[in-house]
Design a protein around this motif. Sequence first.
Motif, mmCIF file in Angstrom:
data_model
loop_
_atom_site.group_PDB
_atom_site.id
_atom_site.type_symbol
_atom_site.label_atom_id
_atom_site.label_comp_id
_atom_site.label_asym_id
_atom_site.label_seq_id
_atom_site.Cartn_x
_atom_site.Cartn_y
_atom_site.Cartn_z
ATOM 1 N N ALA A 116 0.852 -1.196 0.000
ATOM 2 C CA ALA A 116 0.000 0.000 0.000
ATOM 3 C C ALA A 116 0.881 1.236 0.000
ATOM 4 O O ALA A 116 2.041 1.213 0.450
ATOM 5 N N ILE A 117 0.314 2.324 -0.518
ATOM 6 C CA ILE A 117 0.956 3.636 -0.448
ATOM 7 C C ILE A 117 0.162 4.485 0.537
ATOM 8 O O ILE A 117 -1.077 4.509 0.481
ATOM 9 N N LEU A 164 -11.216 2.790 -3.446
ATOM 10 C CA LEU A 164 -10.020 2.086 -3.880
ATOM 11 C C LEU A 164 -8.963 2.156 -2.781
ATOM 12 O O LEU A 164 -8.884 3.151 -2.039
ATOM 13 N N SER A 165 -8.137 1.110 -2.664
ATOM 14 C CA SER A 165 -7.148 1.107 -1.574
ATOM 15 C C SER A 165 -5.745 0.710 -2.025
ATOM 16 O O SER A 165 -4.987 0.118 -1.259
ATOM 17 N N PHE A 166 -5.405 1.021 -3.278
ATOM 18 C CA PHE A 166 -3.981 0.960 -3.628
ATOM 19 C C PHE A 166 -3.230 1.897 -2.670
ATOM 20 O O PHE A 166 -2.140 1.596 -2.208
ATOM 21 N N ASN A 173 5.356 -4.120 2.362
ATOM 22 C CA ASN A 173 5.922 -3.265 1.320
ATOM 23 C C ASN A 173 5.130 -1.959 1.287
ATOM 24 O O ASN A 173 3.997 -1.932 0.807
ATOM 25 N N VAL A 174 5.716 -0.910 1.812
ATOM 26 C CA VAL A 174 4.968 0.334 1.996
ATOM 27 C C VAL A 174 5.672 1.502 1.321
ATOM 28 O O VAL A 174 6.895 1.631 1.362
ATOM 29 N N GLY A 175 4.873 2.340 0.664
ATOM 30 C CA GLY A 175 5.366 3.603 0.121
ATOM 31 C C GLY A 175 4.684 4.743 0.859
ATOM 32 O O GLY A 175 3.522 4.636 1.259
ATOM 33 N N LEU A 214 6.045 5.530 9.028
ATOM 34 C CA LEU A 214 7.303 4.791 8.981
ATOM 35 C C LEU A 214 7.188 3.421 9.658
ATOM 36 O O LEU A 214 7.857 2.461 9.278
ATOM 37 N N LEU A 215 6.321 3.333 10.676
ATOM 38 C CA LEU A 215 6.168 2.080 11.415
ATOM 39 C C LEU A 215 5.447 0.994 10.635
ATOM 40 O O LEU A 215 5.515 -0.181 10.990
ATOM 41 N N ARG A 216 4.693 1.361 9.596
ATOM 42 C CA ARG A 216 3.889 0.352 8.901
ATOM 43 C C ARG A 216 4.760 -0.691 8.229
ATOM 44 O O ARG A 216 4.357 -1.840 8.077
#
Length: 678
Positions: free
Chosen positions: A469-470, A606-608, A622-624, A641-643
Amino acid sequence: MHMVAYKATDNLNNVVSQEKSKRSMLTEYFYMNRADPLARQCLYREFPEHFRWLKGTKRWQRRVKRPQIGRIVYANPAEGEREACEAIGLVETDKSLDDCLTESATFQMPCALRRLFATIIVFCEATNIRALYDKHFQSLSEDYHRTYTNAGTVEQLVLRDIGYIVHSMGKDIRSYGLPDLDESDESSGDYVREVIEEMSVGVDQEHLHIIDTLNMEQRVAFDEIMDHVVNRRGNVFFVDGPGGTGKTYLYKALLAKVRSLELIAIATATSGIAASIMPGGRTAHSRFKIPIKLSVDGMCNFTKQSGTAELLRRASLIIWDEVAMTKRQAVEALDRSLQDIIGCSLPFGGKVMVFGGDFRQVLPVVTRGTRAQITDATLQRSYIWDNIVKIHLTRNMREQSDPWFSEYLLRIGNGTEKTICDDYVRLPDDIVISYNTENPDESVDRLIQFVFPDLHKNATSASYTSTRAILSTKNDHVDELNARLIEKFLGKEMTYYSYDSVDDDSCNNYPLDFLNSITPNGLPPHMLKVKINCPVILLRNLDPHNGLCNGTRLMVRAFQKNVIDAEIIGGQHAGKRVFIPRIPLCPSEDISLPFKFKRKQFPVRLSFAMTINKAQGQTIPNVGIYLPEPVFSHGQLYVALLRGVSRQATRILAKPNEEIDATGRMGEAAKTLFTEMY
């Protein structure tokens, strides 16, 4: 008797003797009955509909019927003929719920269809529920017909299924005019059903094995809490710790142990995402019936005789995670309610309560609130706080893989990281994607490519989608990212338009074009574009017991004009298929709109990409992080940052402040600086 007006200088006898002083609306009503046949057909209260009163002459006069234009239904000329609009779903029709059930039946999943029917009767304001039931009974009961030949038995099984789901939504099937449900079996009683539902939550053997792997801090906490549970000594605990210290790990061990002793353990969390991680987890608002509008001395919305009250009385352990995000008034309401139903003046009625959270993260949302008001809304400002046993977890479970990054995150959370010009911190160079000021879209595409590599090849994979997710600060930025990603996404496409209205707008003050253009917080957009296998996030608690909580992530597996077939992709209900209908939605009362707005739309987005606040409580491998502007509330940068699980799987795209450099002067070094304002 009637009123006669006169001046102080008038002769009263002359005033009274005047002809018009003798006439009133009532006396003239009688006169008109004698003179006009139409008047004889009207009661006195109906008279103004057909006659008007002339004040000057004090007489009734027949109303003249003129051609009138009633309220015009708004239709944009660009929409073409109304029939065409109905055909493509732009105009709501009375048969939309009927069509929704008909379309869903084509997927041949009777169990999911019964859940859909329960959702429709609870949320969709259906006017003739019995007619819907009768028409679609064959589809609702198709699986039972294969096993049972007796029609009465089949109907009772269908009604029991629907009743169970409706009950889990906090409603009673007897309120909807359906055939009578045979409740001769005492297990169908509400209070027993609540308890049986909780007792039926299985014990995960892997979670029992967790107990042997707890570190020293977690083990001390586990032993102390279990000692109070086993010996029935009520107490209130708060498990505090930065992200990565294993709070959820501890909860799972506690839940498994208590349930293995055949005792009741209730697992709740403030957010739906955090609740879905724990076995049997529910949102606190749905489990405790906490009122949406909180007051200083409020109580939860359940009675002493209710199933919820019986469940809470029997509970040996109650866990509430992410309580730092909750307004203290909600916790205080639960405290008063437990004391009331148990008849005990001890905190929370003498129950063993375990709260968990991290005050470094996002705090309760106070609309347009000051920093002082936000702080005042936290649990730390409650009268309960002084009676809570604090348990601090400090050992970060991520330290072994990346000790420097773990320490950096803790400094960000504690506010001890070195700042520049009071508000700015330097982000680690290896997790920053450089921002192309001349072509920002190119930078965004690189962030998307990092988070969603080989998107086309992995589009059908739930495990791929659920781990990516972003995150961004505001819905506007999230919507931009989602719009960009859905265009890149391959597959069959469907666009759903909402039906927007304003209550009591008889003068048409708010044109439909205007209503379609607004999207209050918490509501889906007017134009919802989805594709097969795209990820969406639920915006309402539809059926918390079956995993449909506010914040649940799903993948669209199929769709029709009036229904979406989706698969839950996270938490304990992962893999479950559900049908989602359009439902009427209203914004929260704290949204400052000058009218009562209603939008009928599928309750998903939507949850991109999603907001940082929405993501709190879950781990995203995997996080942006997309920051086109500074973070604006306490803990947002820390939460974002913790995600992630490591800095190798985390990337940030931040628009730099090029006015300052690391020494506080202008310069190019500022390209990796960003602000944490609180």
